[in-house]
Design a protein around this motif. Structure first.
Motif, PDB file in Angstrom:
ATOM      1  N   HIS A 264       0.836  -1.208   0.000  1.00 24.07           N
ATOM      2  CA  HIS A 264       0.000   0.000   0.000  1.00 24.07           C
ATOM      3  C   HIS A 264       0.875   1.264   0.000  1.00 24.07           C
ATOM      4  O   HIS A 264       0.642   2.185  -0.788  1.00 24.07           O
ATOM      5  CB  HIS A 264      -0.918  -0.039   1.236  1.00 24.07           C
ATOM      6  CG  HIS A 264      -1.808   1.150   1.410  1.00 24.07           C
ATOM      7  ND1 HIS A 264      -3.182   1.070   1.394  1.00 24.07           N
ATOM      8  CD2 HIS A 264      -1.520   2.463   1.621  1.00 24.07           C
ATOM      9  CE1 HIS A 264      -3.689   2.287   1.563  1.00 24.07           C
ATOM     10  NE2 HIS A 264      -2.701   3.150   1.725  1.00 24.07           N
ATOM     11  N   GLU A 265       1.883   1.296   0.863  1.00 22.66           N
ATOM     12  CA  GLU A 265       2.721   2.503   0.984  1.00 22.66           C
ATOM     13  C   GLU A 265       3.611   2.694  -0.256  1.00 22.66           C
ATOM     14  O   GLU A 265       3.804   3.815  -0.708  1.00 22.66           O
ATOM     15  CB  GLU A 265       3.581   2.448   2.256  1.00 22.66           C
ATOM     16  CG  GLU A 265       2.800   2.379   3.572  1.00 22.66           C
ATOM     17  CD  GLU A 265       1.700   3.421   3.706  1.00 22.66           C
ATOM     18  OE1 GLU A 265       1.845   4.541   3.179  1.00 22.66           O
ATOM     19  OE2 GLU A 265       0.678   3.109   4.343  1.00 22.66           O
ATOM     20  N   ILE A 266       4.138   1.601  -0.786  1.00 25.68           N
ATOM     21  CA  ILE A 266       4.988   1.714  -1.978  1.00 25.68           C
ATOM     22  C   ILE A 266       4.146   2.156  -3.182  1.00 25.68           C
ATOM     23  O   ILE A 266       4.614   2.918  -4.019  1.00 25.68           O
ATOM     24  CB  ILE A 266       5.778   0.404  -2.218  1.00 25.68           C
ATOM     25  CG1 ILE A 266       6.807   0.225  -1.093  1.00 25.68           C
ATOM     26  CG2 ILE A 266       6.473   0.405  -3.587  1.00 25.68           C
ATOM     27  CD1 ILE A 266       7.509  -1.109  -1.057  1.00 25.68           C
ATOM     28  N   ASP A 267       2.894   1.727  -3.228  1.00 25.46           N
ATOM     29  CA  ASP A 267       1.962   2.226  -4.254  1.00 25.46           C
ATOM     30  C   ASP A 267       1.910   3.760  -4.235  1.00 25.46           C
ATOM     31  O   ASP A 267       1.911   4.399  -5.284  1.00 25.46           O
ATOM     32  CB  ASP A 267       0.536   1.703  -3.984  1.00 25.46           C
ATOM     33  CG  ASP A 267       0.202   0.453  -4.798  1.00 25.46           C
ATOM     34  OD1 ASP A 267       1.077  -0.014  -5.561  1.00 25.46           O
ATOM     35  OD2 ASP A 267      -0.927  -0.059  -4.654  1.00 25.46           O
ATOM     36  N   HIS A 268       1.847   4.321  -3.019  1.00 18.87           N
ATOM     37  CA  HIS A 268       1.779   5.781  -2.881  1.00 18.87           C
ATOM     38  C   HIS A 268       2.951   6.459  -3.605  1.00 18.87           C
ATOM     39  O   HIS A 268       2.799   7.545  -4.150  1.00 18.87           O
ATOM     40  CB  HIS A 268       1.837   6.197  -1.406  1.00 18.87           C
ATOM     41  CG  HIS A 268       0.505   6.214  -0.714  1.00 18.87           C
ATOM     42  ND1 HIS A 268      -0.523   7.044  -1.103  1.00 18.87           N
ATOM     43  CD2 HIS A 268       0.031   5.517   0.352  1.00 18.87           C
ATOM     44  CE1 HIS A 268      -1.569   6.847  -0.304  1.00 18.87           C
ATOM     45  NE2 HIS A 268      -1.260   5.919   0.589  1.00 18.87           N
ATOM     46  N   LEU A 269       4.122   5.828  -3.581  1.00 16.27           N
ATOM     47  CA  LEU A 269       5.314   6.430  -4.202  1.00 16.27           C
ATOM     48  C   LEU A 269       5.222   6.410  -5.726  1.00 16.27           C
ATOM     49  O   LEU A 269       5.968   7.098  -6.411  1.00 16.27           O
ATOM     50  CB  LEU A 269       6.581   5.694  -3.737  1.00 16.27           C
ATOM     51  CG  LEU A 269       6.792   5.663  -2.216  1.00 16.27           C
ATOM     52  CD1 LEU A 269       8.080   4.933  -1.886  1.00 16.27           C
ATOM     53  CD2 LEU A 269       6.782   7.059  -1.617  1.00 16.27           C
ATOM     54  N   ASN A 270       4.293   5.607  -6.227  1.00 15.56           N
ATOM     55  CA  ASN A 270       4.078   5.546  -7.675  1.00 15.56           C
ATOM     56  C   ASN A 270       2.776   6.240  -8.078  1.00 15.56           C
ATOM     57  O   ASN A 270       2.274   6.034  -9.182  1.00 15.56           O
ATOM     58  CB  ASN A 270       4.070   4.080  -8.122  1.00 15.56           C
ATOM     59  CG  ASN A 270       5.441   3.450  -7.970  1.00 15.56           C
ATOM     60  OD1 ASN A 270       6.411   3.946  -8.530  1.00 15.56           O
ATOM     61  ND2 ASN A 270       5.542   2.399  -7.177  1.00 15.56           N
ATOM     62  N   GLY A 271       2.227   7.023  -7.159  1.00 16.31           N
ATOM     63  CA  GLY A 271       1.005   7.773  -7.462  1.00 16.31           C
ATOM     64  C   GLY A 271      -0.244   6.920  -7.482  1.00 16.31           C
ATOM     65  O   GLY A 271      -1.268   7.319  -8.040  1.00 16.31           O
ATOM     66  N   ILE A 272      -0.151   5.741  -6.864  1.00 11.86           N
ATOM     67  CA  ILE A 272      -1.289   4.810  -6.872  1.00 11.86           C
ATOM     68  C   ILE A 272      -1.962   4.798  -5.497  1.00 11.86           C
ATOM     69  O   ILE A 272      -1.285   4.724  -4.463  1.00 11.86           O
ATOM     70  CB  ILE A 272      -0.812   3.385  -7.243  1.00 11.86           C
ATOM     71  CG1 ILE A 272      -0.211   3.388  -8.648  1.00 11.86           C
ATOM     72  CG2 ILE A 272      -1.957   2.382  -7.145  1.00 11.86           C
ATOM     73  CD1 ILE A 272       0.570   2.125  -8.991  1.00 11.86           C
ATOM     74  N   LEU A 273      -3.283   4.883  -5.495  1.00 11.74           N
ATOM     75  CA  LEU A 273      -4.060   4.814  -4.254  1.00 11.74           C
ATOM     76  C   LEU A 273      -4.823   3.491  -4.222  1.00 11.74           C
ATOM     77  O   LEU A 273      -5.053   2.885  -5.268  1.00 11.74           O
ATOM     78  CB  LEU A 273      -5.047   5.979  -4.190  1.00 11.74           C
ATOM     79  CG  LEU A 273      -4.414   7.376  -4.215  1.00 11.74           C
ATOM     80  CD1 LEU A 273      -5.490   8.446  -4.350  1.00 11.74           C
ATOM     81  CD2 LEU A 273      -3.578   7.610  -2.965  1.00 11.74           C
TER      82      LEU A 273
END
Ligand code: NI
Length: 169
Positions: free
Chosen positions: A135-144
C-alpha cells in the motif's frame, strides 16, 4: 517534532511519481521524525512522503503490532523485488476519507530499500506487514488503494467526494 498535514484525495501530489532520495541528511531525518509522529497521531499503520506533500521515495511503517510497543521503521527508495501468493484484506488510507474496501495483494513480498543512513537493506514480510508495504509503496508511484477497486466502486467514491467538496464551498 511537529505534526504534518495529510493531503487528501483528489490532491494532485498524491498522483505524482515520487523522486528518488539521494541525500541522507538532517532534513531527511527531521522529515522521518515528523512523519512518524504524524503517523502515530493519525493513527495509521503507515505513511508515505507524498501524503504530507513531499514527493520523494520515503515511507514510514508502524511496526508496533503489539499495542504496548511503540516502534516504527523507515524505508527509503523501496522497491518490491519478489512477491508470492495472494490475500484479500480490508484497507483504508489516511488520504482517502470515508472509505474502506477489500483489496487483493500479494501474501509475501521482498523489498529492497535504503535505511536512514543510505545503507542498502532487504526485508521479506508476510500477511499484514506485506499489505502495508504494498500500500505505501503504491503511494510512491502515485497509486491509491481505490485504484485496485472495480471501476464502478471507484466511480461511486469519486462522485461522493465531489459532492462533499461541493458542499464545503
Ligand atoms: Ni494510504
Amino acid at each position: 517534532m511537529s505534526l504534518l498535514t495529510i493531503l487528501k484525495f483528489p490532491d494532485p501530489i498524491l498522483r505524482q511519481k515520487a523522486k528518488t532520495v539521494s541525500t541522507f541528511d538532517n532534513f531527511l531525518q527531521n522529515l522521518v521524525n515528523d512523519m512518524t509522529e504524524t503517523m502515530y497521531d493519525a493513527p495509521g499503520v503507515g505513511l508515505a512522503a507524498p501524503q504530507i506533500g513531499e514527493s520523494i521515495q520515503l515511507i514510514v511503517v508502524n511496526t508496533s503490532w503489539d499495542e504496548d510497543v511503540k516502534d516504527s521503521m523507515v524505508m527509503i527508495n523501496p522497491e518490491i523485488t519478489a512477491k508470492e501468493g495472494s490475500q484479500i484484506d480490508e484497507e483504508g488510507c489516511l488520504s482517502v476519507l470515508d472509505l474502506t474496501a477489500t483489496v487483493k495483494r500479494s501474501q509475501k513480498v521482498t523489498v529492497s530499500y535504503q535505511d536512514i543512513t543510505g545503507e542498502n537493506q532487504e526485508l521479506t514480510v508476510e500477511d499484514l506487514f506485506a499489505v502495508v508495504l504494498q500500500h505505501e509503496i503504491d503511494h510512491l508511484n502515485g497509486i491509491l488503494f481505490i485504484d485496485h477497486l472495480s471501476t464502478l466502486k471507484r466511480a461511486l467514491y469519486k462522485k461522493k467526494i465531489k459532492k462533499m467538496l461541493a458542499a464545503k464551498e
